[in-house]
Design an enzyme around this catalytic site. Structure first.
Site, PDB file in Angstrom:
ATOM      1  N   GLU A  60      36.280  33.050  38.073  1.00  0.00           N
ATOM      2  CA  GLU A  60      35.404  34.188  37.784  1.00  0.00           C
ATOM      3  C   GLU A  60      35.870  35.022  36.599  1.00  0.00           C
ATOM      4  O   GLU A  60      35.081  35.385  35.732  1.00  0.00           O
ATOM      5  CB  GLU A  60      35.247  35.085  39.025  1.00  0.00           C
ATOM      6  CG  GLU A  60      34.391  34.491  40.126  1.00  0.00           C
ATOM      7  CD  GLU A  60      35.126  33.510  41.033  1.00  0.00           C
ATOM      8  OE1 GLU A  60      36.355  33.329  40.834  1.00  0.00           O
ATOM      9  OE2 GLU A  60      34.504  32.938  41.942  1.00  0.00           O
ATOM     10  N   HIS A 129      32.205  38.707  52.044  1.00  0.00           N
ATOM     11  CA  HIS A 129      30.897  38.395  51.466  1.00  0.00           C
ATOM     12  C   HIS A 129      29.884  39.520  51.679  1.00  0.00           C
ATOM     13  O   HIS A 129      28.713  39.362  51.365  1.00  0.00           O
ATOM     14  CB  HIS A 129      30.332  37.098  52.065  1.00  0.00           C
ATOM     15  CG  HIS A 129      30.996  35.860  51.563  1.00  0.00           C
ATOM     16  ND1 HIS A 129      32.289  35.523  51.890  1.00  0.00           N
ATOM     17  CD2 HIS A 129      30.558  34.868  50.738  1.00  0.00           C
ATOM     18  CE1 HIS A 129      32.605  34.381  51.300  1.00  0.00           C
ATOM     19  NE2 HIS A 129      31.582  33.957  50.598  1.00  0.00           N
TER      20      HIS A 129
END
Lengths: 331, 344
Positions: A60, A129
């Site tokens: 990322e 999440h």
């Protein structure tokens, strides 16, 4: 008009902008062959090729930095965070370089960059999440932060974000991708910095965004039935806050309720309260109240998760309390 | 792979390179400019004219000059916090770098950046990145843009090459490995130049890296990894020439490990107590500028008068840069928030 899902509206926005401008490209995990974790980029790679819809390794911070390098040298990348939570791993690139590089370079470079993806508390996805990152990002100078909430505004806002010459962090909500709505077939754009008046009213201003907008609208029929007339503003722009539109509303209602999904501490609501104090203190008939999610990691268990984020009945109670208590003061 | 797995050290046989006198003098002048610029910075810092952390490049000039003087104006350079000399080699005028260090409006980053944030878009100088390794993804993005420009935008012309500089300490950071991987995957026209000066502030390289030979790490990612004597500008240039060619032809990235040494502490604030005197003396004896000077004189490529003239012109240039920086205006406070956002 045609009825579309929110993920399709976002896909259409991306498709239209890629067709119009060859420098627009998508970078991220599984955005190409897989079509994106929520199918926002479905089949775009077969139309535009692997280079314009670039599947990246799971790295990322590096692929976000790569998009920044591409942006300062002339491209207009859209970075998809497979889940926005993963972008915690890209925090350095988002903060130091996406947010600050233009200023630090004294205007040498511009950064036409969109960082978008699913955020928010989903359905029992567990703590990592189910994050509420808008509050984490709001302190970074140089970023614009937008949260879409309907298929209609998702499309018009994403198109504007892609055309913006600044880095825009664009929050979609994981539970809203399957919302359906009729949207115009002709092209339209929605300004990034304007709040949306969801409902006009006179008793109280409810400031909300993203999924909480739908909890607010769910609460509305009962409130209306009981004789309350709230005005609802969807903030859209979480940074900068559209204090002008907020002022217009507060000067009419003199009461404010904030309904947000981020955590209470140092959240979007905290900043809203500070700005309302600075600009609108004399207009208030009651203290500003905020309904925020709990300051805890989002728990897995369904009931605990529900208790972590604000539910419609809490909104109903809060509106009644604020309106009733401030009525006794003013009458 | 067609590249040799191991390059014999030292790669110092200067006579192998048939450079014109003009090119050799360009290299000499660039190294002298770098060295003298940094010495001037030290003076100005101690005089209280520049502030913050200032990291000087003394000793490492052969790396910047050896690589960057091979590049075209359209090529890109990405640097670290030790960035003044890379900017100078790329053609950013010394007066604008100096003015930046003085915090002036005429600085290349308008006085908003400082020593560690030198930027110059007109020279495709991408920065100026103060955190370890964060420039590598940005440089990788510039290289991605090069192939995109060619393949998607169908722009004519050769691939633009990106040279990305960083130190030995950086090669233990994930962004280094992540970008090696991506650069090979997409055959990006980028050269990763490790300036292995043996020390990450006070951390000796061998204490921080499980395999201290950085060039060997390239093999795991499938790109050429080449070790070179970073105190020899001609050796660096010879290795870099192949890497630039390879990138330009679309054959992908190269990792160059240049063994070098900083003659000063990590920054001007570093007491530099850990490096032994013997170690420093051994490296100072291999001064890259003296080495090139000796090469030029021994081979009668130019006279010492000609070299002295270059020295004088560099000195004049730097005096004018200081004068320019001193007399330049401070940024206007009313423009405090300028440059935060671009207009649409």
């Amino acid at each position: 008009m045609s009825k579309v899902f929110m993920f399709d509206a976002l896909r259409a926005a991306t498709d239209e902008e890629m067709e119009k401008d060859l420098t627009v490209c998508v970078i991220g995990e599984d955005v190409g062959h897989y079509g994106g974790s929520y199918k926002v980029t479905k089949d775009l790679h077969s139309k535009y090729g692997d280079l314009r819809v670039l599947d990246t390794p799971i790295a990322e911070n590096s692929f976000t930095g790569m998009a920044i390098g591409a942006a300062i040298t002339g491209l207009r990348p859209i970075v998809e965070g497979m889940n926005m939570s993963f972008l915690l791993l890209a925090f350095n690139q988002i903060s130091n370089n996406a947010g600050m590089l233009r200023y630090t370079s004294g205007g040498n470079f511009t950064l036409p960059l969109v960082i978008r993806g699913p955020g928010g508390v989903g359905r029992q996805l567990g703590a990592e999440h189910s994050q509420r990152l808008e509050a984490y990002f709001q302190a970074i100078p140089g970023l614009k932060i937008v949260a879409c909430s309907t298929p209609y505004n998702a499309k018009g806002l994403l198109k504007s974000a892609i055309r913006d010459n600044n880095p825009v962090v664009f929050f979609e909500h994981v539970l809203l991708y399957n919302l359906q709505e009729e949207i115009p077939e002709d092209e339209y754009l929605i300004p990034l910095d304007k709040a949306e008046v969801v409902r006009k009213g006179k008793d109280i201003t409810i400031l909300t965004y993203s999924r909480m907008r739908h909890h607010v609208t769910e609460a509305l029929p009962l409130l209306l039935n009981d004789g309350y007339d709230p005005e609802v503003l969807d903030l859209i722009s979480l940074k900068p806050l559209d204090i002008d539109s907020i002022s217009v509303s507060v000067k009419k209602t003199h009461r404010v309720l904030i309904v947000e999904e981020c955590m209470k501490t140092a959240g979007i609501g905290a900043e809203l309260i500070a700005q309302i104090n600075e600009h609108l203190f004399d207009e208030l008939d009651a203290p500003v109240v905020r309904l925020s999610s709990q300051d805890i990691p989002t728990p897995y268990n369904g009931s605990l998760e529900q208790a972590t984020v604000i539910q419609p009945h809490q909104i109903i109670d809060a509106v009644k309390n604020i309106v009733n208590s401030s009525k006794t003061i003013t009458t | 792979m067609s590249y040799p797995k191991k390059v014999e050290l030292p790669l110092t046989n200067c006579n192998q390179i048939n450079l014109t006198k003009h090119k050799l003098l360009v290299l000499y002048e660039d190294m002298l400019l770098g060295r003298n610029f940094e010495d001037m910075c030290a003076q100005m810092y101690y005089k209280g004219k520049m502030f913050g952390f200032v990291h000087l490049y003394n000793g490492q000039e052969a790396v910047s000059t050896g690589v960057i003087k091979l590049l075209d104006s359209k090529d890109y350079v990405c640097s670290t916090y030790r960035d003044h000399v890379h900017a100078l080699s790329k053609g950013v005028p010394s007066q604008n770098v100096m003015a930046e260090l003085f915090g002036k409006e005429t600085g290349c980053s308008r006085g908003r950046g400082g020593s560690m944030h030198i930027f110059s878009a007109p020279h495709n100088f991408l920065g100026g990145f103060a955190f370890i390794a964060e420039g590598i993804p940005v440089a990788t993005g510039a290289a991605f843009q090069s192939i995109y420009r060619q393949q998607v935008l169908k722009e004519p012309g050769e691939l633009r090459v990106t040279a990305c500089f960083f130190g030995d300490g950086t090669t233990n950071n994930g962004q280094f490995f992540e970008c090696l991987n991506m650069a090979v995957l997409w055959k990006l026209p980028i050269i990763f130049v490790v300036e292995n000066n043996q020390w990450a502030i006070g951390m000796a390289h061998h204490r921080s890296s499980s395999i201290p030979e950085i060039h060997k790490k390239a093999e795991a990612f499938g790109l050429p990894g080449i070790e070179v004597d970073g105190m020899d500008v001609l050796a660096v240039r010879q290795v870099a020439e192949k890497a630039v060619e390879r990138a330009r032809q679309g054959q992908g990235p190269t990792l160059i490990e240049a063994l070098t040494y900083r003659f000063r502490g990590h920054s001007l604030a570093d007491p530099d107590e850990l490096r032994s005197r013997q170690e420093k003396e051994a490296w100072v004896a291999r001064d890259p500028i003296k080495k090139l000077k000796k090469h030029i004189l021994d081979n009668q490529i130019a006279s010492s008068d000609e070299l002295n003239d270059i020295q004088s012109s560099v000195k004049i240039d730097l005096e004018q840069s200081v004068e320019f920086a001193m007399s330049s205006p401070e940024p206007n406070i009313s423009e405090l928030k300028r440059y935060l956002f671009a207009d649409n």
